[in-house]
Design an enzyme around this catalytic site. Structure first.
Site, short mmCIF file in Angstrom:
data_model
loop_
_atom_site.label_atom_id
_atom_site.label_comp_id
_atom_site.label_asym_id
_atom_site.label_seq_id
_atom_site.Cartn_x
_atom_site.Cartn_y
_atom_site.Cartn_z
CG HIS A 1 -2.07 0.82 1.29
ND1 HIS A 1 -2.41 1.67 0.28
CD2 HIS A 1 -2.99 1.06 2.29
CE1 HIS A 1 -3.47 2.38 0.64
NE2 HIS A 1 -3.84 2.03 1.86
CG HIS B 1 -4.02 0.62 -8.34
ND1 HIS B 1 -5.35 0.59 -8.03
CD2 HIS B 1 -3.43 1.44 -7.44
CE1 HIS B 1 -5.56 1.37 -6.99
NE2 HIS B 1 -4.42 1.89 -6.60
CG ASP C 1 3.22 4.28 -4.04
OD1 ASP C 1 3.27 5.40 -3.51
OD2 ASP C 1 2.44 3.39 -3.68
#
Ligand code: CMC
Length: 422
Positions: free
Chosen positions: A262, A301, A357
């Protein structure tokens, strides 16, 4: 075409028809068929656990909107504090409302001295800043009598303001402690992102925040403010559903965010890029991922099966930051990885694209943040998203304490065996 779904229980022949609205049908259909019938849905792959008006996400087309506003417009034109207002209150503020909100947040940035002197000083010298952040968010609630008055709307607003205002202070405090530097008190003359950067980096009286870096920080805060029912927000809702105070609920959400799948992924990306070491090693690394020896961190994702729109904005912001502080040497490796992965059938077939990210860690590193701080940087703005969901949960008459069911797969009843007979 009818907007309904009909489910037949072949064991009994009983049939139930229920409406489909917005692609969702009520699970009451199953209870109507048979109250002891449950749907097996590990990781909530097909479960809408709530109705929400906060964030819209279309993973197939790479769309993200807060309260209807496209993320691209907010990142270009808004500020994090305005976005936090939008998430919490549902609409963009007027100039007067924004001034009042900014004043409220800015005048609640200080924390009780005991938090720093007694609580934070008790951590081991090399404690991970995210571990410190998680526990200090929970501890913060113990300083406020009203924290548990969650049925009182005024009290709820006070706690929301406190949490949004103090999360950068807690974050900077965790960092300064971890490097042995004295704590910088908040400077309420500064903007939200500038105050955070000043608490982080100021040594001596002459520190001034470069406005381009201040803006980059604010854009990163905007992009991370909410992302509908992700793991952390779900933790916030599940814990909040037992009427726990918002500080403890936010600590649970931050704990979920801490994990490498996460919010911890940006840290993992930078470590991965450093390990790859050079562009020449990219093909071998990609092969190892395809052989199942690890994941390409920052790719893939659960919801986006297309380019994460936040990744596009972050990639651009990264170049703005590199213009000021110089290029992060890991950028070339990241670009090479992205180029190879976007062409490779392994990633294409599985619809694995860069997520938020993939580039955020490179900016954070260029801004001077150590990798241990990356998830903390995610948690600061996500606090407003968590609180918007917490507030929505409390005012939703259809919500109750979260309590999923299970599919029991253990042994049938058996008799206890004395230890010497096992
Ligand atoms: N690298 C290589 N293979 C991958 C990756 C990856 N990053 N992500 C998924 N796969 C493969 C996976 O092995 C599986 O292949 P197969 O069908 O052959 O078994 C397939 O793609 C589907 O993967 P999954 O694990 O079932 O997908 P998921 O929806 O459960 O996982 C994810 C989503 C984000 C956990 C995963 O893509 C991942 O681990 N990515 C790397 C970590 C990361 O970047 N996380 C940040 C998420 S965005 C920030 C946030 O919202 O917190």
């Amino acid at each position: 075409m009818a907007d309904t779904i009909t489910i037949t229980d072949d064991r009994t022949g009983k049939t139930v028809t229920v409406p489909i609205e917005g692609g969702v049908f009520p699970s009451s259909a199953l209870r109507e068929l048979d109250p002891s019938l449950f749907m097996y849905d590990p990781a909530y792959m097909s479960t809408a656990a709530c109705k929400s008006e906060i964030t819209y996400l279309d993973g197939a087309n790479g769309v993200l909107r807060y309260r209807g506003y496209p993320i691209e417009q907010l990142a270009e034109k808004s500020t994090y504090l305005e976005v936090a207002y939008l998430l919490i209150h549902g609409d963009l503020p007027t100039a007067e409302q924004l001034a009042a909100w900014t004043h409220e947040i800015t005048t609640h940035t200080f924390i009780h001295e005991n938090m720093r002197k007694r609580f934070v000083d008790g951590f081991h010298y090399d404690a991970h800043p995210m571990g410190m952040f998680v526990s200090s968010v929970a501890a913060l609630g113990t300083f406020y009598d009203g924290a548990k008055d969650i049925d009182d709307a005024d009290s709820r607003q006070r706690q929301i303001v406190r949490l949004i205002a103090k999360s950068p202070t807690l974050a900077a405090m965790a960092y300064r402690f971890s490097v042995g530097l004295p704590f910088n008190y908040p400077d309420n003359a500064l903007t939200y992102p500038a105050n955070f950067l000043s608490m982080m980096w100021k040594i001596g009286p002459d520190y001034e925040v470069d406005p381009r870096l201040e803006r980059a920080m604010d854009v990163l805060f905007i992009l991370h403010a909410d992302h509908e029912q992700n793991c952390g927000t779900t933790a916030m809702r599940v814990v909040g559903s037992s009427q726990t105070d918002p500080y403890t609920s936010a600590a649970a959400a931050a704990s979920a965010l801490y994990g490498p799948l996460h919010g911890g992924a940006n840290e993992a990306v930078v470590r991965m890029l450093a390990e790859i070491g050079s562009k020449d090693n990219v093909p071998a690394f990609i092969d190892s991922v395809k052989n199942g020896e690890g994941r390409l961190m920052g790719f893939g994702h659960r919801v986006y099966k297309n380019y994460d729109p936040r990744a596009t904005i972050i990639k651009k912001a990264a170049y703005d930051v590199f213009d000021v502080v110089g290029k992060n040497p890991l950028l070339d490796i990241a670009l090479a990885l992205e180029e190879v992965a976007l062409e490779d059938p392994y990633f294409v077939d599985r619809q694995l694209y860069p997520n938020v990210d993939f580039y955020s860690g490179l900016i954070y590193q260029a801004l001077g943040f150590p990798v241990d701080m990356f998830t903390v940087l995610f948690a600061i703005p996500r606090t407003s998203g968590w609180l918007a969901h917490w507030q929505e949960l409390l005012s939703d008459p259809e919500q109750k304490i979260s309590r999923p069911r299970q599919w029991y797969a253990g042994p049938d009843e058996r008799d206890y065996v004395a230890i010497d007979a096992r």
